[in-house]
Design an enzyme around this catalytic site. Structure first.
Site, PDB file in Angstrom:
ATOM      1  N   ASP A  51      -2.006 -11.843   8.641  1.00 18.36           N
ATOM      2  CA  ASP A  51      -2.877 -13.008   8.450  1.00 18.36           C
ATOM      3  C   ASP A  51      -3.985 -12.761   7.448  1.00 18.36           C
ATOM      4  O   ASP A  51      -4.745 -13.675   7.144  1.00 18.36           O
ATOM      5  CB  ASP A  51      -3.502 -13.425   9.791  1.00 18.36           C
ATOM      6  CG  ASP A  51      -4.636 -12.500  10.201  1.00 18.36           C
ATOM      7  OD1 ASP A  51      -5.769 -12.980  10.408  1.00 18.36           O
ATOM      8  OD2 ASP A  51      -4.400 -11.279  10.304  1.00 18.36           O
ATOM      9  N   ASP A  62       0.924  -7.431  12.525  1.00 18.13           N
ATOM     10  CA  ASP A  62      -0.504  -7.184  12.666  1.00 18.13           C
ATOM     11  C   ASP A  62      -0.915  -7.715  14.039  1.00 18.13           C
ATOM     12  O   ASP A  62      -0.128  -8.392  14.710  1.00 18.13           O
ATOM     13  CB  ASP A  62      -1.257  -7.905  11.548  1.00 18.13           C
ATOM     14  CG  ASP A  62      -2.764  -7.802  11.687  1.00 18.13           C
ATOM     15  OD1 ASP A  62      -3.273  -6.694  11.874  1.00 18.13           O
ATOM     16  OD2 ASP A  62      -3.423  -8.864  11.613  1.00 18.13           O
ATOM     17  N   ASP A  90      -4.791  -8.706  15.209  1.00 18.85           N
ATOM     18  CA  ASP A  90      -5.854  -9.710  15.102  1.00 18.85           C
ATOM     19  C   ASP A  90      -5.447 -10.836  14.168  1.00 18.85           C
ATOM     20  O   ASP A  90      -5.097 -10.593  13.003  1.00 18.85           O
ATOM     21  CB  ASP A  90      -7.140  -9.066  14.580  1.00 18.85           C
ATOM     22  CG  ASP A  90      -7.988  -8.459  15.685  1.00 18.85           C
ATOM     23  OD1 ASP A  90      -8.314  -9.183  16.637  1.00 18.85           O
ATOM     24  OD2 ASP A  90      -8.316  -7.261  15.593  1.00 18.85           O
TER      25      ASP A  90
END
Length: 281
Positions: free
Chosen positions: A220, A58, A60
């Protein structure tokens, strides 16, 4: 833009002051499991990925610590339109209602009474504000360069998979100097469905021509972990901003604090040298 309140203890350094500064601390106030333990979630095992062929990332909150800047942008702009009776959103609201979600979904979450086109214009303006902040203050997750070198040295395939719009993804990857690292960049906006649906990760697997049985994901957010699991892959949760227990409950097989985490490196070495699964021991 309205002047942000400076009394919130969560972000003592206001990034709307246009000076170079250290990225503010974004300490969670939600009760979570001890950061010294790394329990394995039994729902998804990492044991099936040996031999390891690819790692998906991922962007961000996983490659860079961008959530504080998203938070600031949303907090200021939502307060300006009178959201929550004009009271600024707090960190807990951001984590539980905004973090990891696609902008189209956020239109209905945050602005359900607005016409879709108007709500999307708000999101576009928010992303433009985020990019201005990121251009000044973005920092990579600690240890990112080390894990990228490890991936390259082993010749593993890799892709970035994100719910972020193209302009954000391109800016962040460029600022992190990872243009030549990723073989594939998958944008959720170019898929039938964004995370938490598995479509973006399935597209990445297809583009890299790898099996989910030999691939794992760094994520996250809750939505990202669910998307990875839905695509048949285990996820290593990055407890950058979201509570560890929240990531475990979402299905993360392992939760780490950053890419320097000794537990991560112990397990990576075991996977490569002995073809053992990641474990919490």
């Amino acid at each position: 833009m309205s002047t942000l309140a400076t009394s919130l203890h969560l972000f003592p350094n206001n990034p709307f002051v246009r000076t170079k500064s250290v990225l503010p601390t974004f300490s969670t106030t939600i009760t979570s499991a001890s950061s010294s333990s790394y329990p394995i979630n039994s729902n998804v095992s990492l044991s099936s990925i040996a031999p390891l062929e690819a790692i998906l990332f991922d962007i961000d909150g996983t490659l860079c610590d961008s959530d504080p800047l998203h938070y600031y942008a949303f907090r200021d702009m939502l307060q300006e339109i009178g959201f929550n009776d004009g009271s600024p959103i707090d960190e807990e609201f951001f984590i539980n209602n905004i973090s990891g979600k696609h902008n189209e979904e956020l239109c209905s979450v945050l602005l359900p009474d607005w016409e879709f086109e108007k709500a999307m214009k708000f999101m576009v303006d928010k992303e433009a504000l985020f990019r201005r902040l990121a251009a000044e203050q973005l920092e990579p997750i600690s240890g990112l360069n080390n894990v990228c070198k490890w991936v390259e040295d082993l010749g593993l395939k890799r892709a970035a998979v994100t719910n972020a719009p193209r302009s954000n993804a391109e800016l962040l990857i460029s600022m992190l100097k990872l243009e030549d690292f990723f073989e594939v960049i998958v944008l959720a906006e170019e898929c039938a469905r964004p995370k938490p649906f598995p479509d973006p990760y399935l597209k990445a697997l297809n583009a890299l021509k790898v099996s989910p049985n030999h691939t794992f994901v760094f994520e996250d957010s809750v939505s990202g972990i669910k998307a990875a699991n839905g695509a048949g892959m285990p996820a290593v949760g990055m407890a950058t901003r979201n509570p560890e227990q929240m990531l475990l409950d979402a299905g993360a097989s392992l939760v780490i604090q950053d890419y320097n985490d000794p537990k991560l490196w112990e397990n990576l070495q075991e996977m490569v040298q002995q073809k053992l699964p990641i474990s919490s021991k």
